[in-house]
Scaffold this active site. Structure first.
Site, PDB file in Angstrom:
ATOM      1  NE  ARG A   1      -3.638  -2.207   2.667  1.00 43.12           N
ATOM      2  CZ  ARG A   1      -4.647  -2.268   3.535  1.00 43.12           C
ATOM      3  NH1 ARG A   1      -4.846  -1.273   4.384  1.00 43.12           N
ATOM      4  NH2 ARG A   1      -5.442  -3.297   3.572  1.00 43.12           N
TER       5      ARG A   1
ATOM      6  CD  GLU B   1     -12.254  -1.131  -0.667  1.00 41.92           C
ATOM      7  OE1 GLU B   1     -11.295  -1.859  -0.341  1.00 41.92           O
ATOM      8  OE2 GLU B   1     -13.176  -0.821   0.113  1.00 41.92           O
TER       9      GLU B   1
HETATM   10  C1  LIG Z   1     -10.942  -1.138   5.773  1.00 41.66           C
HETATM   11  C2  LIG Z   1      -9.849  -2.013   6.227  1.00 41.66           C
HETATM   12  C3  LIG Z   1      -9.949  -2.384   7.688  1.00 41.66           C
HETATM   13  C4  LIG Z   1     -10.554  -3.761   7.858  1.00 41.66           C
HETATM   14  O1  LIG Z   1      -9.881  -4.727   7.082  1.00 41.66           O
HETATM   15  C5  LIG Z   1      -9.665  -5.893   7.878  1.00 41.66           C
HETATM   16  N1  LIG Z   1      -8.478  -6.572   7.366  1.00 41.66           N
HETATM   17  C6  LIG Z   1      -7.306  -5.983   7.088  1.00 41.66           C
HETATM   18  N2  LIG Z   1      -6.427  -6.906   6.644  1.00 41.66           N
HETATM   19  C7  LIG Z   1      -7.092  -8.109   6.644  1.00 41.66           C
HETATM   20  C8  LIG Z   1      -6.736  -9.444   6.291  1.00 41.66           C
HETATM   21  N3  LIG Z   1      -5.485  -9.728   5.838  1.00 41.66           N
HETATM   22  N4  LIG Z   1      -7.658 -10.425   6.417  1.00 41.66           N
HETATM   23  C9  LIG Z   1      -8.915 -10.113   6.869  1.00 41.66           C
HETATM   24  N5  LIG Z   1      -9.310  -8.882   7.229  1.00 41.66           N
HETATM   25  C10 LIG Z   1      -8.404  -7.892   7.104  1.00 41.66           C
HETATM   26  C11 LIG Z   1      -9.493  -5.348   9.282  1.00 41.66           C
HETATM   27  O2  LIG Z   1      -9.760  -6.308  10.224  1.00 41.66           O
HETATM   28  C12 LIG Z   1     -10.509  -4.236   9.278  1.00 41.66           C
HETATM   29  O3  LIG Z   1     -11.756  -4.775   9.606  1.00 41.66           O
END
Ligand SMILES: CCC[C@H]1O[C@@H](n2cnc3c(N)ncnc32)[C@H](O)[C@@H]1O
Length: 483
Positions: A100, A171
């Site tokens: 990112r 996205e």
């Molecule tokens: C908008 C981004 C935040 C959300 O994105 C989830 N999030 C981030 N990285 C992963 C991942 N590798 N696997 C599953 N969920 C993921 C976080 O928990 C939070 O809810």
């Protein structure tokens, strides 16, 4: 490239593209003609845009998790587990934090160390390093439409590689992947870099491949007033449409009061359609996405499932095309595949129970839709005026002046002067406007709602309400009542 609200010519796009593809060695494998052929060889069941449109026609809400790990085989295993054991309707690839920030060297190390450790040491999927070949293995080995989900101010190379690999949705946006995600990345540059991504999608569309674009609706996910996130969503939708994007999903992060959440989705969809029409984009296929609660989660897994199920029901009753699923590990970190699948199963159970049901209209719902649309119009009118008819210029100036102002955003380009708080039924209101240009009538309406809470709680309307609201859900309630 100077920022202007105008579709890039092919020459402009391909000139910038030469530099973009040099960002990492895997960039040289991107071949757009080959990619178009590959996309056209994929079954229709793997096209994100089509699945969203079919769901909208059928009036159903699709469930999509977030998920991403460092290595390809494990990532494939994870995604297929979420499909078969979770019941996901659409699949992500959540990209890691190094990618990112375009730190591909760090990704390389992370991949090597993950191999040695036998587990993912990155918090997502490093799509640039895996390249077209690696990402295409994911496309070949899974059975649902795939979307890259990230938080990347400069997602040009990432998008080139993963779209060429066969992903059919991307996205992000020039505002929504800068202001909530970066501290000191120029907003103007990010807007230009996301015009590049949208122009790439426009190029695919012009060559018969539909790619869905989904601006990131929730922004900071912390008490963002619906009109502020809707204004940003509509602006990113217009930015995408100008570059030739046709299939757009506009999003919203759950705030917690059911009527306001349903109103926000309904207002977003109808007001976006109004703006697309007014500005001549008559062939946009518009869908909506509802993000389950994006704020602090309870650690207790049973309570977390309560939050997840509540978000699923709000999404269904709102009639959102898609809901983004949280997991019972949200308070802890990157979820196990089992926890991730459980979050999807809980969500799908609620979606199935509510299938065919929508929240019917009511005076309260109509009033909230009217308020949200009126506030959003105040903001967008000012953005357009500041840009002198150029939306892109207007966005930059609007952030400089605090007309667009996202609460609790890390970006130094965000004024951070507007402050929100919940009213006595949990709807998010403007407590302090900063320079957000609401009419006096709308500003007074917001304050009156907050005064009701103050009276009920026996305390003045102050920033303490905001602070209490931020911690409330993690502590098990929606409104941060004084202890
Ligand atoms: C908008 C981004 C935040 C959300 O994105 C989830 N999030 C981030 N990285 C992963 C991942 N590798 N696997 C599953 N969920 C993921 C976080 O928990 C939070 O809810």
């Amino acid at each position: 490239m100077k920022l202007k609200f105008k579709k890039w010519t092919e020459e402009e796009f391909f000139q910038v593209r030469e530099e973009v593809l040099k960002g990492w060695p895997t960039g040289k494998d991107v071949d757009l003609e080959e990619a178009v052929k590959y996309h056209k060889s994929l079954p229709a069941s793997k096209n994100f845009s089509k699945k969203l449109l079919d769901a909208k026609k059928a009036g159903i809400t699709l469930a999509q998790p977030r998920a991403g790990v460092a290595l390809i085989d494990e990532h494939i295993e994870l995604l297929n587990f979420l499909d078969t054991e979770g019941g996901a309707d659409l699949l992500p690839s959540t990209i890691d934090s190094y990618t990112r920030q375009n730190k591909y060297e760090n990704c390389e190390k992370g991949i090597e160390e993950s191999k040695k450790a036998g587990r993912s040491l990155l918090n997502g999927f490093p799509g640039v390093n895996h390249g077209v070949t690696g990402c295409r293995r994911v496309v070949e080995a899974t059975n649902l439409p795939l979307q890259l989900r990230h938080g990347t101010p400069d997602a040009r190379l990432l998008s080139e590689i993963m779209l060429a690999a066969g992903f059919t949705s991307d996205e992000g946006g020039g505002i929504s992947y800068n202001v909530p995600y970066a501290k000191s990345v120029s907003l103007e540059k990010t807007l230009i870099d996301w015009q590049y991504v949208d122009r790439l999608v426009g190029w695919y569309e012009e060559h018969g491949v539909s790619i869905n674009r989904e601006p990131f609706g929730p922004l900071t996910g912390t008490l963002v007033p619906p009109s502020m996130s809707n204004a940003v969503g509509i602006l990113e939708g217009l930015m995408a449409a100008e570059q030739g994007v046709k299939n757009i999903t506009l999003g919203y992060g759950q705030c917690g009061n059911l009527i306001q959440d349903v109103a926000a989705i309904r207002a977003l969809e109808s007001q976006a359609e109004e703006y697309f029409k007014e500005f001549g984009y008559n062939d946009i296929q518009l869908t909506t996405v509802f993000h389950q609660w994006m704020g602090g989660f309870p650690e207790d897994e049973a309570k977390a499932f309560g939050v997840i199920s509540n978000g699923a029901s709000a999404a269904a009753l709102a009639g959102a095309t898609k809901v983004i699923v949280k997991t019972p590990h949200e308070a802890i970190g990157v979820p196990t595949k089992e926890a991730n699948a459980a979050g999807i199963r809980a969500t799908k159970m609620v979606l199935n129970l509510l299938r065919g049901q929508k929240l019917s209209t009511s005076p309260e719902l109509e009033k909230e839709i009217e308020i949200i649309k009126a506030e959003t119009k105040c903001i967008l009118d000012k953005v357009y005026e500041l840009g002198n008819g150029d939306w892109a210029i207007g966005i930059v100036k609007a952030f400089e002046q605090g007309v667009l102002d996202v609460p609790f955003a890390p970006s130094i380009y965000n004024a951070g002067k507007m402050m929100p708080a919940r009213d006595n039924v949990g709807k998010v209101r403007y407590l302090a406007l900063g320079n957000v240009p609401l009419s006096k009538e709308l500003a007074d309406y917001n304050m009156a709602q907050l005064e009701e809470r103050g009276k009920f709680e026996g305390r003045p309307v102050t920033f303490q309400m905001t602070v209490d609201d931020i911690f409330a859900v993690g502590k098990g309630t929606l409104i941060g009542r004084p202890e």
